[in-house]
Design an enzyme around this catalytic site. Structure first.
Site, mmCIF file in Angstrom:
data_model
loop_
_atom_site.group_PDB
_atom_site.id
_atom_site.type_symbol
_atom_site.label_atom_id
_atom_site.label_comp_id
_atom_site.label_asym_id
_atom_site.label_seq_id
_atom_site.Cartn_x
_atom_site.Cartn_y
_atom_site.Cartn_z
ATOM 1 N N GLU A 1 56.776 -3.121 54.285
ATOM 2 C CA GLU A 1 55.586 -2.334 54.600
ATOM 3 C C GLU A 1 55.949 -0.874 54.860
ATOM 4 O O GLU A 1 56.949 -0.563 55.515
ATOM 5 C CB GLU A 1 54.858 -2.936 55.807
ATOM 6 C CG GLU A 1 54.365 -4.354 55.534
ATOM 7 C CD GLU A 1 53.328 -4.819 56.530
ATOM 8 O OE1 GLU A 1 52.380 -4.062 56.817
ATOM 9 O OE2 GLU A 1 53.467 -5.955 57.022
ATOM 10 N N ASP A 2 55.125 0.001 54.294
ATOM 11 C CA ASP A 2 55.154 1.429 54.609
ATOM 12 C C ASP A 2 56.469 2.107 54.209
ATOM 13 O O ASP A 2 57.082 2.817 54.999
ATOM 14 C CB ASP A 2 54.901 1.649 56.106
ATOM 15 C CG ASP A 2 53.606 1.006 56.600
ATOM 16 O OD1 ASP A 2 52.870 0.452 55.766
ATOM 17 O OD2 ASP A 2 53.336 1.052 57.808
ATOM 18 N N ASP B 1 54.848 -1.579 49.983
ATOM 19 C CA ASP B 1 53.416 -1.774 49.709
ATOM 20 C C ASP B 1 52.660 -0.450 49.578
ATOM 21 O O ASP B 1 51.503 -0.438 49.169
ATOM 22 C CB ASP B 1 52.755 -2.693 50.736
ATOM 23 C CG ASP B 1 52.676 -2.118 52.145
ATOM 24 O OD1 ASP B 1 53.379 -1.122 52.442
ATOM 25 O OD2 ASP B 1 51.916 -2.674 52.958
ATOM 26 N N HIS B 2 53.289 0.650 49.928
ATOM 27 C CA HIS B 2 52.828 2.027 49.702
ATOM 28 C C HIS B 2 53.830 2.910 50.420
ATOM 29 O O HIS B 2 54.834 2.414 50.933
ATOM 30 C CB HIS B 2 51.403 2.268 50.227
ATOM 31 C CG HIS B 2 51.188 1.788 51.623
ATOM 32 N ND1 HIS B 2 51.728 2.427 52.712
ATOM 33 C CD2 HIS B 2 50.524 0.705 52.105
ATOM 34 C CE1 HIS B 2 51.397 1.762 53.813
ATOM 35 N NE2 HIS B 2 50.677 0.711 53.473
ATOM 36 N N CYS C 1 47.483 0.147 53.199
ATOM 37 C CA CYS C 1 47.752 -1.247 52.862
ATOM 38 C C CYS C 1 46.582 -2.010 52.267
ATOM 39 O O CYS C 1 46.731 -2.634 51.207
ATOM 40 C CB CYS C 1 48.319 -1.982 54.074
ATOM 41 S SG CYS C 1 47.463 -1.714 55.611
#
Length: 634
Positions: free
Chosen positions: A46-47, A259-260, A86
């Site tokens: 994540e992130d 995810d980004h 997200c």
């Protein structure tokens, strides 16, 4: 009757050749003595943007387990999330569709929208359901965060315990697993942690982006994030070890990606490279290497986007692709290396993030990124409660307010240009806008035109305000977009008046201010706010709308324009609109304007609390966040 899916599977087996390449009948479970399909695993941190991984950026940290995956497969140098947050990014992944086309572009959803229709009786399914129909076991551990309705047959299992180990013997599987170790919340530490808990990474040796202030707190935050990335690298390795222990490694495609972007300030939530450009590594199993047109250890330069990931999973599995997908596969039978290498564009979109409202579209093409800010006065640093839980965000704003930042470091808190153009090779952190440089005029015009064409072709639903979409469109967004295609094109044309000299478009703005459509009037007023004092001649028309228009958002936009140029006090009309609104989404849009007018120039101070609006409106989640902020700034 023989199904089209079965025919496609037989065709794929013929063109790929070899016993290991044959796909079984989609209604069969691959067991003892049966033909097989490859397994597919997605491991998602994540992130994460590319800027903190040494394998992409010399300033990043080492990730030995992820790097090992690349040695046995592929490193994609230009992989992009279509959204920098997200729920929108994950919905794009799971649907294979552009979010602004299907109504899933707002984080987080105010309304869960249906999947796009296939015909009167059937709707597109999230792609794991299509794999499941083809005989796959589908598991998710555990994050979903979708903005679209999920059917009950998407996952065999979705929980903290979900695993491929629960499938039938020999059954192919798709497994998706998210790792929150690097999530933004991991940097929501307090002053005591900063002062007393040293990081493994030496803060003195980390790189601080040019748009950030180079302070001990920022260095500590970057160092702590590097520590988190090394931890998630080990967690990724643990899953790979489990697959190896189960004897599955050489039958399983392993995708690792972020995810980004994120998660230092101006990363997650912002449509720049720091929010969109993600690491992507794919380990290619030996038994299925014929599905990949590159040698192990290759770096792939062609552009791939999240909208392409669902088609790629289906292509690898030998499952036909729905026509409703917007993306194209980049791995699988029939995919050519030269075709993927020729891909050089990626689309980005950023809309509402929790209570913070924005409207940005980007087009990355080759070495250039074109950024189109449709409400450029909504500066990047506009308050968002969750963002500002991070001490680094708080310090950045405090230093700006104290006048202690350089011009580059101050950009985050100032109105943006409606158009920005960056040369990523020369300016990887995007601080030098080339949009007004005559030497780049042809590049600017070309990217502007291509983005406009793409948004019209969708069509992009965000040209209507979210509150109107909630009332009229989100019950079935795709048919709404098709039936309102011409109106959306008209709204785009009015919005793009921002891009020309005011004198050349003044008459068109005047005509739009008098239009019957409330959406047209709003875009005319947004254009006025973008031009600012250049449009002061239109202040009497805006004042008339403040006094007589029946639509609360039109009145708010008119007051916004007059407040920005200091012609009249915007607060009475904004307070009146809040008092009479019956929509929490509309109230949040109005409050976004109030925050912008208070925190930007000229700095109108508002006194807003729960008594300023109907009780049921004040209790809604995003409105409550804004009320909390106004309470803290009294």
């Amino acid at each position: 009757m023989i199904s089209k899916t079965f025919i496609a599977a037989i065709f794929l087996s013929l063109i790929t050749g070899g016993a290991g390449a044959v796909y079984g009948h989609p209604d069969q479970t691959a067991g003892e003595g049966q033909v097989k399909r490859p397994n597919i695993v997605w491991l998602i941190s994540e992130d994460n943007s590319i800027h903190y991984h040494r394998m992409y950026d010399p300033h990043g940290t080492e990730t030995p387990r992820i790097t090992a995956l690349a040695a046995d497969g592929l490193q994609f140098m230009n992989a992009f999330s279509n959204a920098p947050v997200c729920s929108v990014a994950r919905t794009t992944l799971i649907t294979g569709c552009y979010a602004p086309r299907i109504g899933t572009q707002f984080h987080r959803r105010s309304i869960s929208v249906p999947m796009p229709p296939i015909d009167e009786a059937e709707r597109l399914q999230m792609f794991p359901a299509l794999l499941r129909k083809a005989g796959y076991y589908t598991s998710n551990k555990q994050k979903k965060d979708y903005n679209a309705d999920e059917s009950s047959n998407t996952w065999n299992a979705s929980s903290k315990q979900a695993s491929w180990r629960d499938r039938q013997p020999g059954q192919p599987f798709f497994h998706m697993q998210s790792f929150a170790t690097t999530h933004e919340s991991s940097l929501h530490f307090d002053q005591e942690v900063f002062e007393n808990r040293p990081t493994q990474t030496d803060p003195a040796k980390v790189f601080v982006a040019p748009y950030h202030p180079d302070t001990p707190l920022f260095r500590y935050t970057v160092a702590k994030y590097h520590d988190n990335i090394r931890r998630v690298d080990a967690e990724i390795g643990n899953v790979v070890d489990q697959l190896a222990a189960d004897g599955l490694l050489e039958d399983t495609f392993i995708f690792y990606f972020g995810d980004h972007g994120g998660v230092l300030p101006r990363g997650k939530g912002y449509a720049y490279e720091s929010g969109l450009h993600v690491p992507l590594v794919v380990r290619v199993p030996k038994n299925w290497k014929h599905l990949v047109p590159w040698q192990a250890g290759s770096r792939v330069s062609g552009f791939v986007q999240f909208v392409d990931f669902a088609p790629t999973a289906l292509q690898l599995a030998g499952v036909p692709l729905p026509e409703q997908f917007d993306g194209s596969p980049f791995l699988g039978a029939g995919i050519k290396a030269g075709e993927v290498a020729a891909r050089d564009t990626a689309l980005g979109y950023a809309d509402r993030f929790d209570e913070k409202v924005d409207f940005v579209r980007t087009l990355r093409k080759g070495k250039y990124e074109y950024v189109r800010s449709y409400q450029p006065f909504n500066f990047d640093g506009l308050h968002n409660n969750y963002r500002y839980l991070m001490l680094a965000y708080q310090q950045w704003r405090e230093l700006y307010q104290a006048g202690e930042l350089s011009a580059v470091q101050s950009q985050f808190f100032r109105p943006r240009a409606a158009e920005m153009l960056f040369d990523i090779e020369k300016d990887p952190h995007e601080v030098h806008n080339l949009a007004n440089d005559p030497a780049y005029a042809s590049v600017l015009e070309s990217l502007r035109g291509e983005l406009q064409q793409r948004l019209r072709a969708m069509p992009d639903l965000s040209f209507f305000p979210e509150s109107m979409l909630a009332e009229e469109a989100l019950s079935d967004p795709v048919p709404f977009g098709h039936s309102h295609r011409q109106e959306i094109a008209q709204l785009m044309r009015i919005a793009d008046l921002q891009l020309f000299p005011f004198a050349s478009v003044e008459a068109e703005i005047v005509a739009a201010i008098g239009d019957r459509s409330a959406a047209v009037r709003q875009w005319a007023l947004i254009a006025c706010s973008t031009f600012g004092e250049q449009a002061q001649s239109l202040a009497p028309l805006a004042q008339r709308l403040v006094e007589k228009d029946q639509h609360p958002l039109v009145r708010t936009r008119a007051a916004e324009f007059l407040g920005l140029i200091g012609v009249s006090d915007p607060r009475p009309v904004i307070m009146e609109c809040l008092k009479h609104t019956d929509s929490p989404i509309e109230a949040n849009l109005i409050l976004n304007t109030a925050v912008m007018l208070q925190d930007g120039l000229p700095g109108w101070k508002f006194s807003i609390d729960a008594q300023s609006m109907p009780p049921q409106i004040a209790k809604s989640e995003n409105v409550a966040r804004r009320l909390e902020y106004f309470g803290s700034t009294r």
